[in-house]
Design a protein around this motif. Sequence first.
Motif, short mmCIF file in Angstrom:
data_model
loop_
_atom_site.label_atom_id
_atom_site.label_comp_id
_atom_site.label_asym_id
_atom_site.label_seq_id
_atom_site.Cartn_x
_atom_site.Cartn_y
_atom_site.Cartn_z
N LEU A 199 -5.61 -2.81 -0.80
CA LEU A 199 -6.74 -3.68 -0.49
C LEU A 199 -6.63 -4.21 0.93
CD1 LEU A 199 -9.23 -4.97 -1.87
CD2 LEU A 199 -7.83 -6.97 -2.24
N TRP A 200 -5.42 -4.61 1.28
CA TRP A 200 -5.21 -5.19 2.61
C TRP A 200 -5.53 -4.18 3.69
CZ3 TRP A 200 -5.39 -9.31 5.15
CH2 TRP A 200 -4.78 -9.45 6.39
N ARG A 201 -5.04 -2.96 3.48
CA ARG A 201 -5.35 -1.92 4.46
C ARG A 201 -6.85 -1.69 4.56
NH1 ARG A 201 -1.11 3.10 4.35
NH2 ARG A 201 0.59 1.89 5.20
N THR A 232 -8.42 4.29 5.34
CA THR A 232 -7.14 3.87 4.76
C THR A 232 -6.33 5.10 4.36
OG1 THR A 232 -8.39 2.08 3.77
CG2 THR A 232 -6.13 2.33 3.06
N ILE A 273 -9.26 -3.83 3.96
CA ILE A 273 -9.93 -4.94 4.63
C ILE A 273 -9.73 -4.83 6.14
CG2 ILE A 273 -9.87 -7.45 4.97
CD1 ILE A 273 -9.24 -7.68 1.99
N ILE A 274 -8.51 -4.50 6.54
CA ILE A 274 -8.21 -4.35 7.97
C ILE A 274 -9.18 -3.37 8.62
CG2 ILE A 274 -6.50 -3.49 9.64
CD1 ILE A 274 -5.29 -5.81 8.49
N ILE A 304 -13.73 -6.31 -1.08
CA ILE A 304 -12.96 -7.06 -2.09
C ILE A 304 -13.66 -7.01 -3.44
CG2 ILE A 304 -12.11 -9.34 -2.76
CD1 ILE A 304 -11.76 -9.93 0.22
N ILE A 324 -2.58 -4.90 -3.76
CA ILE A 324 -2.74 -5.73 -2.58
C ILE A 324 -2.53 -4.92 -1.31
CG2 ILE A 324 -1.87 -7.78 -1.38
CD1 ILE A 324 -3.32 -8.43 -3.96
N PHE A 325 -1.56 -4.03 -1.39
CA PHE A 325 -1.24 -3.17 -0.25
C PHE A 325 -2.46 -2.35 0.17
CE2 PHE A 325 0.04 1.24 0.71
CZ PHE A 325 0.72 1.05 1.89
N ALA A 383 -15.93 -7.17 4.55
CA ALA A 383 -14.72 -7.54 3.84
C ALA A 383 -15.06 -7.99 2.42
CB ALA A 383 -13.99 -8.64 4.60
N LEU A 410 -11.30 -4.54 -5.58
CA LEU A 410 -10.19 -5.26 -6.22
C LEU A 410 -10.13 -5.10 -7.75
CD1 LEU A 410 -7.76 -7.12 -5.97
CD2 LEU A 410 -9.31 -9.07 -5.92
#
Lengths: 346, 263, 477
Positions: free
Chosen positions: C311-313, C435, C315-316, C139, C308-309, C135, C143
Amino acid sequence: MNTLFILSIQPGLLLLSGLIIIAILAWILWPQKGGLARFSRMKARSQRELLEDSLKYMFDCEYRKAPCDMHSIAGNLDISVDRASLLLEHLFSKELITLDDQAVSLSDTGRSYALRVIRVHRIWERYFADETSIDQADWHNEACRIEHNVTMEDTEKLAAQMGHPVFDPHGDPIPTAEGTLPEPTGVTLNHLKEGQLGRVTHMEDEPKSIYEQLVVLGLYPGMQIYITDVAENKISFVADGDECSLTPLFAAHITVELVSAKEPVVSKNELLSSLQVGEEAEVVAISPNCRGQQRRRLMDMGIVPGSLVSAVIKSASGDPVGYRVLGTTVGIRSREADLIFINRKK
Amino acid sequence: MNTPTNCESCAMHNKANLVKLGINLDEVDYVIAMAGNPNTGKSTVFNNLTGLRQHTGNWPGKTVTRAEGGFVFNDKRYKMVDLPGTYSLLSTSTDEEVARNFILFGQPDVTVIVVDATRLERNLNLVLQILEITDRAVLCLNLMDEAKRNNLEIDVRVLSKELGIPVIPASARRRQGMTELLQAVEEVATGKYVCRPHKIKGRSAKLNNAISKLENSLAKQFPNLTNTKWVALRLLEGDDSIIEAVRTGDLGSISAGESGIQA
Amino acid sequence: MDKTTHHNREEILTAANTARWELGLDFHDTVIESIYSDASQIARKTVKLKGDKEAYATDITIDKIVTSRWLGFPLMFLLLALVFWLTIAGANYPSGLLSSVLIDYLHPLLKQAATFIHMPWWMSGILIDGAYMAAAWVIAVMLPPMAIFFPLFTLLEDLGYLPRVAFNMDNLFRKAGAHGKQALTMSMGFGCNAAGVVAARVIDSPRERLIAIITNNFSLCNGRWPTQILIATIFIGSMASPQLAGVVSAGAVVGIAVLGIFFSLVVSWGLSKTVLRGEASAFTLELPPYRPPRIWQTLYTSLIDRTIFVLWRAIIFAVPAGIVIWLVANVHIGDLSLAEYFINWSDPFALFFGLNGVILLAYIIAIPANEIVIPTILMLTVLSSKMAGVGGGSGVMFELDSTADIAGVLQTGGWTLLTGLNLMLFSLLHNPCSTTIYTIYKETKSLKWTMVSTFLPIVLGFVICFFTTQLWQFFGW
């Protein structure tokens, strides 16, 4: 350690075998012309296909009030007379037809079966015309291929999606799910006289060789035709501004409805693609050859008869051209601009 | 009504009344649908009213899914449904079906139609179609700042008279006209303003004939139906959801005048 | 009673159907025409043009410039180059900062805390070395470039410039059977393929949208640029004289990106001629008026909606992958770890394509994000060649400060110029990250097209690497 063994082979050989593998794969999998596609097409027509095709043909005869016997069935289905007689026996035993001397006619069950098959056929033709980019000359064949293999439910679902079409792309009415069909209207083109104006409502798609010729000539349902001359073996007319002539045999494959002479005679229209940057024009019509989503989008953008368009910019690569219509610049490719008829403003 | 209307200062006072609810939409008094062409700033209006932040781009067709939001205005709770931007409601594409069916079957109390003032003529195509379906609509004449910048002048009063619905000039990007819009929505929702929507003229005699025949039988079968002309036209277009609604008789229940809330 | 009403209803439908036959073919068109004629009447009564200047005269003038024959393309390349340059140059510093905080500082701290509370070694391995590290890498590397690229791109979008790019590029894409707007999804793909796939929504013809989605992976995304730059510097730049090394390696990277565009067009063409041949196609391109963008709004929405969308995916997907990475390096059967088993087993096969087992394994387990491919490769190389004193132990991804050190590790791992070249090609032509695959599925809602988008590039990658390797060996370079 087989893989290590392969590694010790000359790279040249490997290279060659790689190329050969790719060539073989391409030969098998190539769409349309590949071995796999050929094989699936070569499979013989099943009994069901023959049965349905013969019912369809008999219904067509009945609808057009043409005589129908064993020989014409054999000819239409491209099978031997012996096989046709076997087929008729089979149909008779299933109570789909009645036999009276030489003449063959459909029973009520047979007729409704035929209408179902025709409905499936025409709905799929409509679908190919509107929602896919399959060639005009191939709609009929594709529909023939598919009509024996789809379920009624799938077809009804498709019809619902397309807004329950009532005409196929050749201008023929589509029977309802309950099996009603309107009486045939219109006359064939070879019956028109000099000076008459008609609109094409139907183009017979069988045999394919004749239909293809008509398509090549640029004829389509919805087109206005003005008869300029009728001679014994040649009918001349103006269609979309182009001079055209057909033999009576070919003309018999086109059905037209007469249009009252009050409506404007179609003169040679200019195409939107001919409009130069800086020029203005009024839209006269969108060719019926522009169908489905493409047509809807153009109309959404304001390309409707009567609206004003002017060419304002040209793409850096030459195509598309930006047209100003209803206060917006819309890019239209020259291929589509060829399907829009205009009247240039001076 | 406790709050005085039709005064210059209302906009200022009423700002406080507009409490943004976010998406808590369990019990609402009115359902508002938002329709409009793509790229007219529809999403910006929606965001302004609901406090949500959908992305808005200068590019037609950004909003693909249907968004919902809510707000409170003058003690009344409103749910707002942002329909996909479409040029028309006549075709079989999914977007247009969603928008069309929501306006008919979802029975919003008011439909806000957002149009681009700089391209009014093309946008009117959709407006006139919506007015065939519903009697309660408000026109939000958005992008007025851009129209001014481009020397376009729009006679709002005449437009309102022609369309028979309130017309509110706005510049959603600058948050101008939002309170007036809400006021108009309230007036239409409460029935203070009675719309007399424009109906299409100039159809061919043949078509009118076919429509009126169908209208007659529809009126017999569904006596409460208000927009029979439109339903008849949809039947002629082969609209599957309308055909099904006639077949099952559901068309009768939507015309009963209940403002049912549908998710 | 019920039966008769039902019958009456059916009768209405039958009547409608009969009327439709009578109304004929062009009935739908006349309905639309009557609406437009009313609309234009109303518009004539209400809209007036003030003054003598034509509406949107400025817009049309700008359009004439940005679509002009001579200025159109140079302007476009200049703007796009500027966006990429700002992204790559601007992301360097914040990326370094994030990495020093999350990896150099926080990671040891977490490890200490784990030891302090007597967490079993395997648990701290899985959680901290595996999940957390993956993770953290994602990031740190993902990011900053996205936070720069997306707002810049969104600004161009809000301004209204992007549709003009599509307008200019359309000719090229038309010839490939695609839509001009694919130029945009492609440029968006240079930032992030998942965002590029989402951007394909603006193409409203289903066939062209599918083509844009399937070929988006050929745009070299942000996550792959660093890999390309690193490998090009080590293997290709080093062949040139030191003064030219920078230019040569930059040229190699640009070459790969251009190759990507080439493949994108060729595959589009191939798809439109074969499997997507029958799909309907339509082209319309509206050129909206120019609008001054609202900077803050743009920053906000592009950060929330896109950065963010995405990035979040990422990280998941990165967290489970981190765990898998740690596990394959630490679970032993006999003397060897799972990773070593796989590497030894797949090496001969991989050499066939000029790659090696480490690269294959790295691409399989680093599927969540291309960003973690290089750290995974380094870790696996150290693990499989049993190097001592490099990196943070088995299963811990790492990167070295100097390019020379990385080069050292890779050369010890048996890498040659050919391996480097093939890695660059394979990095361009392999399956999209998880992703993107997930996004493709969400957008197409079709397993079939998701599979095609996933496996088409990887098959192409193996084919290209195979021929590169064999040709290379054939000519005995």
